[in-house]
Design a protein around this motif. Structure first.
Motif, PDB file in Angstrom:
ATOM      1  N   UNK A 140     -12.110   2.917  -5.237  1.00  0.00           N
ATOM      2  CA  UNK A 140     -11.234   1.730  -4.683  1.00  0.00           C
ATOM      3  C   UNK A 140     -10.795   2.170  -3.425  1.00  0.00           C
ATOM      4  N   UNK A 141      -9.946   3.286  -3.435  1.00  0.00           N
ATOM      5  CA  UNK A 141      -9.323   3.649  -2.253  1.00  0.00           C
ATOM      6  C   UNK A 141      -9.974   3.932  -0.803  1.00  0.00           C
ATOM      7  N   UNK A 142     -11.251   4.344  -0.915  1.00  0.00           N
ATOM      8  CA  UNK A 142     -11.903   4.563   0.576  1.00  0.00           C
ATOM      9  C   UNK A 142     -12.286   3.020   0.786  1.00  0.00           C
ATOM     10  N   UNK A 143     -12.636   2.464  -0.019  1.00  0.00           N
ATOM     11  CA  UNK A 143     -12.966   0.834   0.370  1.00  0.00           C
ATOM     12  C   UNK A 143     -11.837   0.020   1.171  1.00  0.00           C
ATOM     13  N   UNK A 144     -10.748   0.213   0.359  1.00  0.00           N
ATOM     14  CA  UNK A 144      -9.449  -0.080   0.941  1.00  0.00           C
ATOM     15  C   UNK A 144      -9.049   0.406   2.250  1.00  0.00           C
ATOM     16  N   UNK A 145      -9.315   1.625   2.272  1.00  0.00           N
ATOM     17  CA  UNK A 145      -8.902   2.357   3.671  1.00  0.00           C
ATOM     18  C   UNK A 145      -9.687   1.891   4.839  1.00  0.00           C
TER      19      UNK A 145
END
Length: 361
Positions: free
Chosen positions: A295-300
């Motif tokens: 999830x975090x790379x997408x959010x980044x």
């Protein structure tokens, strides 16, 4: 090694899932077996040593992934398959040096003489195993984890672990992306510093955890880590030097907190149910690892590094609140002074009819 010979996404997914399952067994059984072999006064120290070795391996994996070049389009395959080297070494070592069975597990099955002989052989003639009531939990182990006696321990053990793994893996794995978004001029040096501080943090955590109650250690590291990330998220225009200092402090604190990941779940459960309990805690924790990885790379990409810091800081804050509300004290050194306690953990010299475990004294 199969990762070296496939470029098929579906095949790679199957291989990676199989690897993940094998590693999950190692996490679950390895830590429990270590705890059940080490004498009572030394098991926490050995569990923290195990985490220190894990941190060194994690740093080594980062170095391999960063500096392995020259294989063209196959570089990523070489990087993934390089794990076969250390796996082969570990496998050969275990074939040559056989690991004896857990004496506590043998004692819990009524094989007390066999257990005592193993303790005398591998630990010393001055040590013994105390017999314990035999408890059959094969069919009901998973149900027992959510019974009234174990429910809080299972949830606390899994949730604190998950709240640590999401920001730890999310930030450490995708640190290059964060460095790019933060316009860091020399990202490689910053990343090397971050990982070096991670190892230093584990060593600091080993020292502090031997002098602080488990409960306060967990709460303190959660809140401190959350504070560093939330300051980074709020102060958008912070000087680069201050940003790197806060990120370094976060690395030190979150890695210091990792020393509880192996030791604390093992302390929450009796020997009769420990492997199932630790396995459930690890399973719950993987929710955080998956969220941090996917999830975090997408959010980044969508909202930038500030959003990552806000999410990770919030998760750490939630972890601190969970530990404040429900985490029991498991250290015999401090439990008697704290109202948030559980029954004596395995390894205690205290034995009673209400505690179905066996100890090495």
């Amino acid at each position: 090694m199969l990762q070296l010979f496939t470029t098929n996404l579906a095949a790679l997914l199957v291989i990676r899932i199989a690897l993940g399952m094998a590693i999950a067994v190692e996490y679950t059984v390895g830590t429990a077996l270590l705890m059940e072999w080490v004498p009572a006064k030394r098991y926490f120290r050995y569990q923290t040593y195990l985490l220190a070795y894990w941190a060194i391996g994690y740093f080594a994996a980062y170095l391999v992934g960063t500096f392995t070049t020259g294989f063209g389009d196959r570089t990523w395959q070489v990087i993934l398959a390089s794990s076969a080297i250390v796996s082969t070494l570990a496998g050969l070592q275990r074939l040559v040096v056989r690991q004896p069975e857990s004496p506590r597990w043998l004692a819990s099955k009524g094989r007390i003489i066999e257990a005592i002989n193993l303790v005398h052989r591998y630990v010393g003639e001055d040590y013994t195993v105390h017999p314990a009531p035999q408890v059959e939990v094969k069919k009901g182990a998973w149900r027992m984890l959510f019974s009234k006696k174990y429910r809080r321990r299972t949830l606390v053990g899994g949730l604190f672990y998950a709240c640590q793994t999401l920001p730890f893996f999310g930030i450490s794995i995708f640190l290059p992306i964060l460095m790019e978004n933060m316009n860091v001029t020399n990202p490689l040096v910053t990343q090397l510093l971050y990982y070096a501080l991670m190892i230093a943090g584990v060593l600091v955590g080993i020292v502090l955890s031997n002098h602080l109650p488990r409960r306060y250690f967990l709460i303190g590291t959660f809140l401190a880590s959350a504070a560093f990330l939330l300051v980074l998220s709020i102060w958008h225009q912070a000087p680069l030097a201050l940003t790197l200092i806060l990120l370094s402090l976060f690395s030190l604190t979150i890695s210091a907190a990792l020393v509880m990941d192996y030791a604390y779940p093992n302390e929450l459960f009796d020997a009769s149910i420990r492997t199932s309990g630790v396995g459930m805690c690890i399973a719950i924790s993987r929710i955080g690892a998956v969220a941090g990885t996917f999830m975090l790379p997408i959010i980044s990409n969508a909202w930038g590094s500030q959003a990552i810091f806000i999410i990770c800081g919030t998760v750490l804050l939630i972890g601190g609140i969970i530990c404040y509300q429900w985490a029991p004290e498991t250290s015999l050194r401090f439990a008697k002074h704290n109202r948030n306690t559980i029954n004596e953990p395995s390894g205690s010299r205290v034995t009673s009819s209400r505690y179905s475990d066996s100890t090495i004294d």
